[in-house]
Design an enzyme around this catalytic site. Structure first.
Site, PDB file in Angstrom:
ATOM      1  CG  ASP A  13      44.549  43.151  40.123  1.00  0.00           C
ATOM      2  OD1 ASP A  13      44.136  42.333  40.973  1.00  0.00           O
ATOM      3  OD2 ASP A  13      44.857  44.332  40.399  1.00  0.00           O
ATOM      4  N   GLY A  39      45.757  42.996  44.480  1.00  0.00           N
ATOM      5  CA  GLY A  39      45.293  42.592  45.811  1.00  0.00           C
ATOM      6  C   GLY A  39      45.498  43.763  46.753  1.00  0.00           C
ATOM      7  CE  LYS A 216      33.945  64.414  45.003  1.00  0.00           C
ATOM      8  NZ  LYS A 216      32.706  63.950  45.503  1.00  0.00           N
ATOM      9  CG  ASP A 239      43.713  51.318  35.838  1.00  0.00           C
ATOM     10  OD1 ASP A 239      42.833  51.294  36.708  1.00  0.00           O
ATOM     11  OD2 ASP A 239      44.296  50.294  35.421  1.00  0.00           O
ATOM     12  N   GLY A 244      43.657  53.946  46.006  1.00  0.00           N
ATOM     13  CA  GLY A 244      43.413  53.972  47.444  1.00  0.00           C
ATOM     14  C   GLY A 244      44.493  53.215  48.202  1.00  0.00           C
ATOM     15  CG  ASP A 245      44.904  49.169  47.551  1.00  0.00           C
ATOM     16  OD1 ASP A 245      44.157  49.236  48.547  1.00  0.00           O
ATOM     17  OD2 ASP A 245      44.651  48.478  46.557  1.00  0.00           O
TER      18      ASP A 245
HETATM   19  O1  RIB Z   1      42.272  48.029  45.430  1.00  0.00           O
HETATM   20  C1  RIB Z   1      42.565  47.484  44.168  1.00  0.00           C
HETATM   21  C2  RIB Z   1      42.651  45.990  44.260  1.00  0.00           C
HETATM   22  O2  RIB Z   1      41.404  45.479  44.584  1.00  0.00           O
HETATM   23  C3  RIB Z   1      43.030  45.306  42.976  1.00  0.00           C
HETATM   24  O3  RIB Z   1      44.415  45.204  42.788  1.00  0.00           O
HETATM   25  C4  RIB Z   1      42.325  43.972  43.089  1.00  0.00           C
HETATM   26  O4  RIB Z   1      43.178  42.898  43.269  1.00  0.00           O
HETATM   27  C5  RIB Z   1      41.360  44.115  44.255  1.00  0.00           C
HETATM   28  O5  RIB Z   1      41.799  43.441  45.341  1.00  0.00           O
END
Ligand code: RIB
EC number: 2.7.1.15
Length: 294
Positions: A13, A39, A216, A239, A244-245
Site C-alpha cells: 500500500d 492487500g 454504525k 484511518d 473490513g479485513d
Molecule cells: O481492504 C484494504 C486493502 O485494499 C488495502 O490494504 C489495499 O491493498 C487494498 O487491497
C-alpha cells in the site's frame, strides 16, 4: 484450532495522507506518505493470525523488493507462506488516499496477484485441510470460483468479501456460506441502498450475510431469522483502511473457535474499532490480547 486458508491478494500500500482527497483534475498537497503491507487477502490473513488463528496464505508476490517485504510481513504475523508463490514481475500495489476523517479511496494494480489463475495441487490440498476459507475479489475471478467450489466440495466453510465489488460469475455465491459486503458493496450487488432490503435479496443466494456499516456497526441476517443490528464501539477513526479485513479475519477465528454469532461479531467489531484508530492496513491490526482487553 480450526485452520484458516486465505485465497487472496497481497499488495504494498502506497498511502498519501491528506486533509481532503483531490477532486477530478485537482492537485492537493498531502501531509505524509507511508509504505504499508496490505492487500485484502494478506490483511485478512494477518488479522486472523494476530487474533490467534492457524493461517495459510495462498497467492503470489512479485520479484521486486516489495515481494520479499510482503512475505516477511506475513511470516512475522505467523502466517504460513509456503503457498505464497513468487512470480517474475512486480508485486501488487494499492495507491491509497486517506483524508482527515480517516476515509480512503483506493486504486489497486494487481501485479503478481493477476497471475494466480488456478489453485494448483498445493492450494487445493490446503483448502481441503482447512476448516474455513476466506475469499475476496482481488484475484482473478476464475480462481476465486475454483477456491469456493473446492471448499464447498470438501465441506469447508466459505466467507467471501465481495470487494472490489464487481459482477459475480454465475454459481460463485452458491458456494459461499457467509457473505460480508460493506453497505456500498451490498447496494451495488443488489441495487438496494437499504441494508435490510439488500440483506434480504442476498439471502436468496447465500445462507448468511453480514453487512458492515462502518461506525454504525453491522447487520447480520440469516435465512429464516430476523436481521440483527450489532452496534460498533464508538471511537475516533484516523484511518479506516483494512478495517473490513480486520473484521473478517477476526470473525473467522471466532467462528472457528465455535463462538456464537453474536459473540463472534462483537469480538470482530472490537478488533475493527482498534484497527481504525491506527494508520495503515496490516500495521493497524490488533493482537488477540488487545481485542480481549477491548
Ligand atoms: O481492504 C484494504 C486493502 O485494499 C488495502 O490494504 C489495499 O491493498 C487494498 O487491497
Amino acid at each position: 484450532m480450526t485452520a484458516i486458508a486465505v485465497l487472496g491478494s497481497t499488495n504494498m500500500d502506497l498511502v498519501a495522507y491528506v486533509a481532503r482527497a483531490p477532486g477530478r483534475g485537482e492537485t492537493v498537497t498531502g501531509r505524509e506518505f507511508r509504505t504499508v503491507p496490505g492487500g485484502k487477502g494478506a490483511n485478512q490473513a494477518v488479522a486472523a493470525a494476530r487474533a490467534g488463528g492457524d493461517v495459510v496464505m495462498i497467492g503470489a508476490v512479485g520479484t521486486d523488493e516489495y515481494g520479499s517485504a510482503l512475505r516477511t510481513n506475513l511470516e512475522h504475523a505467523g502466517v504460513d507462506t509456503e503457498l505464497l508463490h513468487t512470480v517474475a514481475g512486480p508485486s501488487g500495489t494499492a495507491h491509497i488516499v486517506v483524508d482527515d476523517e480517516g476515509s480512503n479511496a483506493i486504486v489497486v494494480i494487481p501485479g503478481a496477484n493477476g497471475t494466480v489463475t488456478s489453485l494448483g495441487p498445493g492450494g487445493s490440498a490446503a483448502i481441503a485441510a482447512a476448516g474455513l476459507l476466506l475469499l475476496q475479489l482481488e484475484l482473478p475471478l476464475p480462481v476465486v470460483t475454483e477456491g469456493a467450489r473446492t471448499a464447498k466440495a470438501r465441506g469447508v466453510r466459505t466467507i467471501l468479501t465481495p470487494s472490489p465489488v464487481q459482477p459475480l460469475p454465475a454459481g460463485l455465491l452458491d458456494d459461499i456460506d457467509l457473505l460480508v459486503p460493506n453497505e456500498h458493496e451490498a447496494a451495488a450487488l443488489t441495487g438496494c441502498v437499504d441494508p435490510h432490503g439488500a440483506a434480504q435479496i442476498l439471502l436468496r443466494q447465500v445462507p448468511e450475510v453480514v453487512i458492515t456499516l462502518g461506525r454504525k456497526g453491522c447487520l447480520y441476517a440469516a435465512r429464516g431469522g430476523e436481521p440483527v443490528l450489532f452496534p460498533a464501539p464508538e471511537v475516533t477513526a484516523v484511518d479506516t483502511t483494512g478495517a473490513g479485513d480486520t473484521f473478517v479475519g477476526t470473525l473467522a477465528v471466532a467462528l472457528g473457535e465455535g463462538r456464537s454469532v453474536p459473540a463472534a461479531l462483537a469480538w470482530a467489531s472490537s478488533a475493527a474499532a482498534l484497527c481504525v484508530q491506527r494508520p495503515g492496513a496490516s500495521t493497524s491490526m490488533p493482537h488477540r490480547s488487545e481485542i480481549d482487553a477491548a
